[in-house]
Design an enzyme around this catalytic site. Structure first.
Site, PDB file in Angstrom:
ATOM      1  CG  ASN A 115     -13.347  18.295 -44.686  1.00  0.00           C
ATOM      2  OD1 ASN A 115     -13.466  17.114 -44.948  1.00  0.00           O
ATOM      3  ND2 ASN A 115     -12.965  18.727 -43.505  1.00  0.00           N
ATOM      4  CG  ASP A 145      -7.900  19.700 -38.296  1.00  0.00           C
ATOM      5  OD1 ASP A 145      -7.234  19.849 -37.255  1.00  0.00           O
ATOM      6  OD2 ASP A 145      -8.299  20.641 -38.989  1.00  0.00           O
TER       7      ASP A 145
END
Length: 420
Positions: A115, A145
């Site tokens: 991200n 993740d």
């Protein structure tokens, strides 16, 4: 213009926690660029290498060494956790980046991360326009993740999911063997700060009320101590033992992590690790069972010997696509994985805008968590199962160890003064 005469260089960098297959993405980038006659530099230790003008010339690496990246874990060029501030807050850093890119005729920048890395790639793409430098920036997906928005799954996740499911299966056979006179409860802590994808993958180890893992604790759910203890106790009484899988990001009703070290990383994230020991102590104190716990930590994301073939293939594919998108003139996009068929499992790569991915987090859907909160649903199994399929073992040497590659990583001569 022929590929061999294409001007400029491509800069590739790795960011954040590395995975078992991030180097497969690097191989996809370098091999695809070479086929188009584009030289590739790599930034040593992520965006920090770009700021420091600490660049690596991958043209000095042999064809076989680059190919061997496909089965080598870790980050071949070094990674970092470093988030660029806004242009207003730190203009000097941005001006330095442009200076380095210009000095080495870098026309394409590929940032391989999660991200925050997508945010960095987006900012640099905007920076190029603002400062009049023609640079095409592509974010390349990577995160164990599995929390990137838009993409169906993230390269790196499938291998961690496979490692977790296999570890739970094998450890549970061990616990079951000894439960009559020894350990009654085993607790495994897995990564996952806010999203329970890895914890969910543990559910693939078995199916049915008596199959491990008997209890999964997701960060999407508030931890209920009483309900947890009741579930563990009833499982031990019925089955004779109990396997628990807990995400590191499990929180109580007040929003506190069960185990937070009090320190933070460069992105401002709390350093976690220790939920398993807290849960084990709770079971020991309240239920009086003998408990063992494990924290695989880096082992789960570096286990290339147990990588998913699906994951390894997708990791290479996004690297290849990233170069193709960049050379086609695309900017501020990421190659994402689109699932086109559930059974048989099929997928393709498409470009997605970075602004739809940067700083967003995809959590486990409610429909993937069982109604009692302690397991996964059939929908979760359908999503997860294809991602761990297939084996892609590394070659092994005469010493019985994997034959991983170590690159030469020849430095590019600096052309600028050192950056403070």
């Amino acid at each position: 213009m022929s590929p061999a005469s294409r001007p400029g260089r491509l800069l590739y960098a790795q960011s954040g926690g590395v995975t078992a297959v991030i180097n497969a993405t690097a191989a996809g980038v370098i091999e695809t660029a070479r086929a188009q006659g584009v030289p590739v530099y790599a930034a040593r230790n992520g965006i920090l290498g770009a700021l420091r003008e600490d660049l690596i010339d991958t043209t000095k690496e042999s064809k076989s060494a680059i190919a061997a990246l496909r089965h080598t874990p870790g980050g071949a060029f070094g990674s970092c956790r470093y988030k660029l501030k806004s242009l207003e807050d730190n203009r000097a850093e941005y001006e330095r980046l442009i200076e380095v890119l210009r000095a080495h005729d870098i026309r394409w920048f590929l940032y391989n991360g999660g991200n925050d890395s997508a945010d960095t790639a987006l900012k640099i793409s905007q920076l190029g326009k603002a400062m009049g430098y023609d640079i095409r920036c592509i974010g390349v997906p990577k995160t164990v993740d599995n929390d990137l928005a838009v993409t169906d799954c993230c390269p790196g996740f499938g291998s961690v999911a496979k490692y977790t499911a296999v570890s739970v299966l094998e450890a549970s056979l061990d616990v079951a063997s000894m439960a009559d006179t020894s350990t009654k409860v085993f607790v495994l802590e897995v990564m996952g700060r806010h999203a329970g994808w890895i914890a969910a993958a543990a559910g693939l180890a078995g199916e049915g009320p008596d199959a491990p893992p008997h209890v999964i604790l997701f960060p999407e759910n508030v931890f209920d101590e009483a309900a947890f203890l009741t579930k563990v106790k009833s499982t031990v009484e019925r089955v004779g033992w109990c396997t628990v899988v807990a995400s590191e990001g499990v929180r109580d009703a007040a929003g506190r992590f069960l185990a937070e070290g009090g320190t933070r990383d460069a992105f401002g994230h709390a350093q976690l690790g220790g939920a398993a020991s807290v849960l084990a102590q709770l079971v020991k104190d309240k239920l009086k069972y003998k408990v063992h716990w494990a924290l695989p930590d880096y082992l789960q994301r570096s286990a290339r010997h147990l990588a998913s073939a699906t994951d390894a293939l997708q990791a290479y594919a996004v690297g290849r696509a990233a170069v193709e998108f960049a050379l086609a003139g695309m900017n501020a996009v990421m190659p994402v994985i689109v699932r086109t068929s559930e059974s048989p499992y099929r997928w393709r790569i498409e470009p997605a805008e970075l602004k739809k991915i940067a700083n967003r987090e995809k959590k486990l859907p409610k429909g993937f968590i069982r109604r009692d909160g302690f397991g996964i649903t059939d929908a979760a199994r359908r999503y997860l199962s294809p991602l761990i399929r297939g084996e892609a073992p590394p070659p092994y040497g005469k010493d019985g160890l994997p034959a991983y590659v170590a690159l030469r990583n020849v430095a590019v001569a600096r052309r600028l003064p050192a950056f403070p």
